[in-house]
Structures are given as C-alpha cells and as structure tokens.
Scaffold this motif. Sequence first.
Motif, PDB file in Angstrom:
ATOM      1  N   GLU A 266       0.817  -1.104   0.084  1.00 29.33           N
ATOM      2  CA  GLU A 266      -0.184  -0.124  -0.048  1.00 29.33           C
ATOM      3  C   GLU A 266       0.764   1.164  -0.247  1.00 29.33           C
ATOM      4  N   LEU A 267       2.077   1.179   0.792  1.00 28.88           N
ATOM      5  CA  LEU A 267       2.867   2.171   0.584  1.00 28.88           C
ATOM      6  C   LEU A 267       3.389   2.680  -0.322  1.00 28.88           C
ATOM      7  N   VAL A 268       3.986   1.599  -1.139  1.00 25.83           N
ATOM      8  CA  VAL A 268       4.614   1.698  -2.289  1.00 25.83           C
ATOM      9  C   VAL A 268       3.480   2.358  -3.622  1.00 25.83           C
ATOM     10  N   GLN A 269       2.496   1.860  -3.234  1.00 26.65           N
ATOM     11  CA  GLN A 269       1.408   2.484  -4.501  1.00 26.65           C
ATOM     12  C   GLN A 269       1.076   3.848  -4.058  1.00 26.65           C
ATOM     13  N   ARG A 270       1.168   4.221  -2.764  1.00 26.50           N
ATOM     14  CA  ARG A 270       0.579   5.536  -2.415  1.00 26.50           C
ATOM     15  C   ARG A 270       1.731   6.556  -2.739  1.00 26.50           C
ATOM     16  N   CYS A 271       3.116   6.255  -2.566  1.00 30.50           N
ATOM     17  CA  CYS A 271       4.138   7.036  -2.903  1.00 30.50           C
ATOM     18  C   CYS A 271       4.115   7.090  -4.481  1.00 30.50           C
ATOM     19  N   PHE A 272       3.946   6.255  -4.992  1.00 30.74           N
ATOM     20  CA  PHE A 272       3.965   6.117  -6.795  1.00 30.74           C
ATOM     21  C   PHE A 272       2.862   7.249  -7.275  1.00 30.74           C
ATOM     22  N   ILE A 309      11.002  -1.282  -1.192  1.00 24.92           N
ATOM     23  CA  ILE A 309      10.171  -2.027  -1.936  1.00 24.92           C
ATOM     24  C   ILE A 309      10.655  -3.536  -1.965  1.00 24.92           C
ATOM     25  N   LYS A 310      11.940  -4.117  -1.345  1.00 29.19           N
ATOM     26  CA  LYS A 310      12.206  -5.271  -1.188  1.00 29.19           C
ATOM     27  C   LYS A 310      11.293  -5.774   0.012  1.00 29.19           C
ATOM     28  N   LYS A 311      10.775  -4.995   0.628  1.00 28.31           N
ATOM     29  CA  LYS A 311       9.896  -5.820   2.112  1.00 28.31           C
ATOM     30  C   LYS A 311       8.499  -5.777   1.310  1.00 28.31           C
ATOM     31  N   SER A 312       8.243  -5.478  -0.032  1.00 29.76           N
ATOM     32  CA  SER A 312       6.765  -5.363  -0.608  1.00 29.76           C
ATOM     33  C   SER A 312       6.774  -7.066  -1.251  1.00 29.76           C
ATOM     34  N   SER A 313       5.507  -7.046  -1.913  1.00 28.38           N
ATOM     35  CA  SER A 313       5.343  -8.358  -2.480  1.00 28.38           C
ATOM     36  C   SER A 313       5.859  -8.152  -4.132  1.00 28.38           C
ATOM     37  N   TYR A 314       6.317  -6.889  -4.429  1.00 18.89           N
ATOM     38  CA  TYR A 314       7.044  -6.894  -5.784  1.00 18.89           C
ATOM     39  C   TYR A 314       8.634  -7.112  -5.705  1.00 18.89           C
ATOM     40  N   HIS A 349      -5.886   8.934 -15.909  1.00 22.05           N
ATOM     41  CA  HIS A 349      -6.235   7.650 -15.163  1.00 22.05           C
ATOM     42  C   HIS A 349      -7.082   7.650 -13.923  1.00 22.05           C
ATOM     43  N   PRO A 350      -8.117   7.004 -13.615  1.00 17.99           N
ATOM     44  CA  PRO A 350      -8.751   7.318 -12.510  1.00 17.99           C
ATOM     45  C   PRO A 350      -7.941   7.020 -11.252  1.00 17.99           C
ATOM     46  N   ARG A 351      -7.002   6.080 -11.303  1.00 15.99           N
ATOM     47  CA  ARG A 351      -6.255   6.185 -10.039  1.00 15.99           C
ATOM     48  C   ARG A 351      -5.469   7.279  -9.546  1.00 15.99           C
ATOM     49  N   ILE A 352      -5.094   8.180 -10.584  1.00 20.49           N
ATOM     50  CA  ILE A 352      -4.428   9.252 -10.427  1.00 20.49           C
ATOM     51  C   ILE A 352      -5.162  10.365 -10.020  1.00 20.49           C
ATOM     52  N   THR A 353      -6.513  10.638 -10.838  1.00 17.32           N
ATOM     53  CA  THR A 353      -7.358  11.733 -10.377  1.00 17.32           C
ATOM     54  C   THR A 353      -8.043  11.494  -9.009  1.00 17.32           C
ATOM     55  N   SER A 354      -8.431  10.314  -8.622  1.00 17.95           N
ATOM     56  CA  SER A 354      -9.044   9.877  -7.376  1.00 17.95           C
ATOM     57  C   SER A 354      -8.194   9.771  -6.440  1.00 17.95           C
ATOM     58  N   PHE A 355      -6.979   9.803  -6.611  1.00 12.88           N
ATOM     59  CA  PHE A 355      -6.171   9.930  -5.390  1.00 12.88           C
ATOM     60  C   PHE A 355      -6.098  11.319  -4.599  1.00 12.88           C
ATOM     61  N   VAL A 356      -6.183  10.999  -3.188  1.00 12.83           N
ATOM     62  CA  VAL A 356      -6.231  12.010  -2.153  1.00 12.83           C
ATOM     63  C   VAL A 356      -5.170  12.078  -1.406  1.00 12.83           C
ATOM     64  N   ILE A 357      -4.423  13.254  -1.464  1.00 10.58           N
ATOM     65  CA  ILE A 357      -3.375  13.237  -0.371  1.00 10.58           C
ATOM     66  C   ILE A 357      -3.697  13.634   0.918  1.00 10.58           C
ATOM     67  N   ALA A 358      -3.514  12.656   1.900  1.00 16.51           N
ATOM     68  CA  ALA A 358      -3.853  12.889   3.182  1.00 16.51           C
ATOM     69  C   ALA A 358      -3.054  14.049   4.087  1.00 16.51           C
ATOM     70  N   GLU A 359      -3.935  14.877   4.493  1.00 13.15           N
ATOM     71  CA  GLU A 359      -3.015  15.978   5.206  1.00 13.15           C
ATOM     72  C   GLU A 359      -3.107  15.728   6.823  1.00 13.15           C
ATOM     73  N   PRO A 360      -1.626  15.791   7.097  1.00 11.71           N
ATOM     74  CA  PRO A 360      -1.482  15.514   8.810  1.00 11.71           C
ATOM     75  C   PRO A 360      -2.367  16.371   9.749  1.00 11.71           C
ATOM     76  N   SER A 361      -2.621  15.856  10.738  1.00  8.83           N
ATOM     77  CA  SER A 361      -3.493  16.938  11.490  1.00  8.83           C
ATOM     78  C   SER A 361      -2.352  17.764  12.087  1.00  8.83           C
ATOM     79  N   PRO A 362      -3.226  18.929  12.500  1.00  3.50           N
ATOM     80  CA  PRO A 362      -2.308  19.909  13.414  1.00  3.50           C
ATOM     81  C   PRO A 362      -1.397  19.340  14.479  1.00  3.50           C
ATOM     82  N   THR A 363      -2.215  18.493  15.349  1.00  7.49           N
ATOM     83  CA  THR A 363      -1.425  17.886  16.592  1.00  7.49           C
ATOM     84  C   THR A 363      -0.138  17.170  16.087  1.00  7.49           C
ATOM     85  N   SER A 364      -0.521  16.203  14.976  1.00  6.12           N
ATOM     86  CA  SER A 364       0.367  15.373  14.510  1.00  6.12           C
ATOM     87  C   SER A 364       1.713  16.183  13.717  1.00  6.12           C
ATOM     88  N   GLN A 365       1.315  17.149  13.115  1.00  9.86           N
ATOM     89  CA  GLN A 365       2.239  18.218  12.463  1.00  9.86           C
ATOM     90  C   GLN A 365       3.519  18.670  13.545  1.00  9.86           C
TER      91      GLN A 365
END
Length: 584
Positions: A266-272, A309-314, A349-365
């Motif tokens: 999931e992390l690899v695809q998200r960063c991609f 990536i070496k720890k992913s299934s890819y 592509h739908p996967r790019i257009t629908s991708f939402v970048i999660a904003e960190p919460s102010p506390t987390s930031q």
Amino acid sequence: MFAKAFRVKSNTAIKGSDRRKLRADVMAAFPTLGTDQVSVLVPGKEELNIVKLYAHRGDAVTVYVSGGNPILFEVEKNLYPTVYTLWSYPDLLPAFTTWPPVLEKLVGGADLMLPGLVVPPAGLPQVQKGDLCAIALLGNRAPVAVGVAAMSTAEMLTSGLKGRGFSVLHTYQDHLWRSGDKSSPPSLAPLALDPPDLSEEKESVQADPALQGDLRRLTLEGEEENGEVQRMCGEKSLSEASEDPSVRGLNPDPTDSKTLQEQMDELVQRCFLHALKCQVRKADLPLLTSTFLGSHMLSCCPEGRQLDIKKSSYKKLSKFLQHMQQEQIIQVKELSKGVESIVAVDWKHPRITSFVIAEPSPTSQTIQEGSREQPYHPPDIKSLYCVPASMTLLFQESGHKKGSILEGGEVRTIIINYVKRNDLVDADNKNLVKLDPILCDCILEKNEQHTVMKLPWDSLLTRCLEKLQPVYQVTFPGQEPIVKKGRICPIDITLAQRASNKKVTVVRNLEAYGLDPCSVAAILQQRCQASATVTPAPGAKDSLQVQIQGNQVHHLSRLLLEEYQLPRKHIQGLEKAPKPGKKK
C-alpha cells in the motif's frame, strides 16, 4: 539514554576470547535463553563488532553489533538487549503494555509513568524494583522499549498505579535503533491469557480489605477505570482507540490487521501515485526509473514511514512498474541497454485523479516538527598557516611567534610590510624584491643561498606560504571553531570489486565533515534500494566507512553536493559516476 545523537569512540571487530566471554555474560544475564538461542544471538563466525560510544549525557556505553544491527548494549557492566533482539525473543523480559500514542513521549526521552500502563485481565507481570523490563504497545507483543522497574509490582498496585513506573533506557526510533537497519517492529499477536490468578497479589495485601478492593479494580477492565487511565495519559478510550486509523494497525484481532508486506504494498502504491500527481510533469519525461524512485517516490513517503520495495510483494522496482504499466497508468521502455525510463504517464487515469493526499492533523504536524532531526548544515572550512620555528625571525616584527595561526591574506600583508619597511623593493624593477639575510634563511634552499639574490613578488609570496605549516579550521554551526594540523582529508569515494565480481561504492572521511556514516548509509540504502554497511575504515583510527552495493556515485553526488551543500573541492571520486546508458 539514546534520545539524542551519541558520539562513537571506536568500532572494532570482536576477538575470539571476547566473543566467548560475551556468550557467557548473555547466558548469565538472560538464563531463559537456551544454548542454541545464545549461539544465534552471538554467532560463532559471522561478523560481530564492539562499538564504544558516549551517550549525549556522557554515559560510556559498549554496543555489540551483529549483521549491521545493535543487538546488546552494556552500561556499568550491566547487559541490556536492544529492540532488535527483543523482536526475535519477545518473551526474554517481563513485558508491560502501554498505549500507542505514549511511544512518542518515550522516544523523546520520557520515562513511563504508571497511569500509562494497560492492565491485562491476568494482571501485571511480577517484577522487583530494578528488574529489567520490556514495554510493548497495545495490540502488538513486539517490544518497543527497554527499561528498569522503578518499583515492584506490589508497590505499583499499592500506589494505585500512580508515579514513575519505569526508567526507559532505549526505544524503537531512538538513535541506537537508527544505527541499525531501521526496521519496524514485527506484528506479534498478544498471547491468549488465562483467567486472572491473583493469589500472589492477594498474599501481599490479604490483611487489608481496602487494598484487595483496589487490586480487583485495577485488574478488571472496567470502562470507568480505563477512562481514568486514558485521561491521565491524555489519550482515547479503548473503544475509541480501536476505531482510530492511527491505531488500527495495532488491533488485537489479527484478522483485522494487514501483514507487513501488505502494508508495504500500500505504501509503495501510495508514494507512486503521490509522486505522479504532485511532482512529475510532462516536461520531465522520459524519466529514469531510478531517478523516479530516488527523487520523487521517496520524498512522498509519509513522516515516520520507510519505503522499502524489497519488503513488498513486488521485491523490485521494475516488477512494480510493470504492474503499473499493465494498469495503463504509465509506459516504461528501455531507451538504452539495461536502463529503463518512464516515457509516458496517463494523468487522466482514475487512480491518479481519484488519489487524495492525506493532510496530517495539526497535532501530528506539531509533534513531527518537534521530533524531526535538525537539518545538516555544512561546516565552514578555512585553510590556515602556522608559523614554524624556522620562520619566526620573519614574523616576529609583526608581533607573531612560533605556533601563531594566520590566514593567507594576513601572511601576504605581513610579507609586503616587511619588504617595504626594510626597503627591499628593487629600485630598477619594482616587480623584484631583494633578499636580506632573514629572507634568505627563511625561504631559500641551501644550494640557492649564494646564487639567488632577488625574487619576483609572486614567487616570494608563494615560497613563504609553502614554508609555513598547513593547518585548517572547521566551524560547525553553533559550535566553537576547531583548528587541526595538516590539510583536511576530502570525502573519498572509490569503487571496489568484491570476490563475487560485484562492484561496491566505498565512502570514507564523512566524520570530518560532521556526517554520521550510519545515517548516510541508511539514506543511501533507501534511495539506491541496495544493501549498505558501515565498517571500520582500514588504516584509520576510530573512523568508519560506508559501503554500498553497485556504482552509486551519482546518488552520492546528489546527496553531498545538492542536499548537504558541501563544496566540490572537498570531495574526490565524483568522476567515477557511471556514464549515461552504461549499466552499473
């Protein structure tokens, strides 16, 4: 103890006798380990190093490193396991459980307070004051900290779980952990616990009915008590925490949690997707796949996560990109032999257009900004000159003596003033300087004493600088200048051929520029997606070298020149970078 950076004094390979002694010490300190387990922890033939260091508060610590990871550390003849060791032997120490948000405080150097404990149905483990303990997070048995009990279990219960419970020595994400491969804790399901057996606790408090009532209240999972403990920690209730996305990966139910490999996928695809949506533009194409990973995907990795990536299934970047090509998100071609590039991207592509970048919460930031390491700033390096005994007569008129430190400009000014003050400029040719006995003794060779009577200005000044002893001054931001004899050694990058016929890139002299070899190795390992190790530099006392598989000079060049802003003149070996189109 390791909340802040430590200073390495030495790093040496362990001797056979010391290896045997360490095994004996481990068996004495941790009698629950069997002989076979001790042989695995302290291997007989594999590389094992002894690192002597000073913690930021001045404590002298000995660390034992195996396979690139610290496995044990010793303070005042007491042996402690690291979290890397506890992940392999999670039951080595009595383990106490706390809430996931508490980890942030422990990493920052805080001790664990008793209100932060989660009391299991079977009650707290039985320990005495001073016993070594492990600390785990709710829902995962893998320890994240090592500490010493500040009181016995009976005293903890008698206090109503108030006060300081454990002095924390080492945690996941501290600087000792960072000196290893920076892997994350494994997902270990909590043990199936038997119903409460409170006989031991009852024996200690049976004479006092009020204490017996406190004991029952502390060991039962009542919502009221859970809420009180959480309020004292400033955290959520158990039911709220189980629904919180930040805690969901630690859910006690194994069926609700994803494997580490699935999380990495999931992390690899998200960063991609993040990199394609926010960083890569049409003008960047064609884009080397290695550049896409190192310069774009890695920079999109969320704070606190490590993309591997070496720890992913890819397993490999090329295989992952093939999957993305099959989904028709990108097109990859081999434009030159052995070198792949991204040549086209479907930004609609739908996967790019629908991708939402999660904003960190102010506390987390705020927490992240407070805990982030200070950015590296290169030192200010000056070449200076020291007056030797043979030159003191020339410089004493200007108030300097043997050992005086001067800048090049000061030397030139002193020589010019000396010449003018002693009327040594040639009357017929202003470009020549007549040599008096002092100048002759200071700058001429023995065979020139009776033959050279005059010198041009530039030759005179050059000879004077050559006769002075070279020194250099290094000033790190916020620190006092350090002056050392000789010339500063440049960061040395070399390529070597190993027995397996594989190339490796070796980097030396990083410490002279305030760079931690372990941190540099970790960055390169992530960016190059290649193995990186830190070993003692041959022939250099208390110095380490970084070794990365393959020709990684290009990545080193970007890191040292562009990110760390080090002057090119202090780096040698950059010309060894692979030529475009040439396979590493």
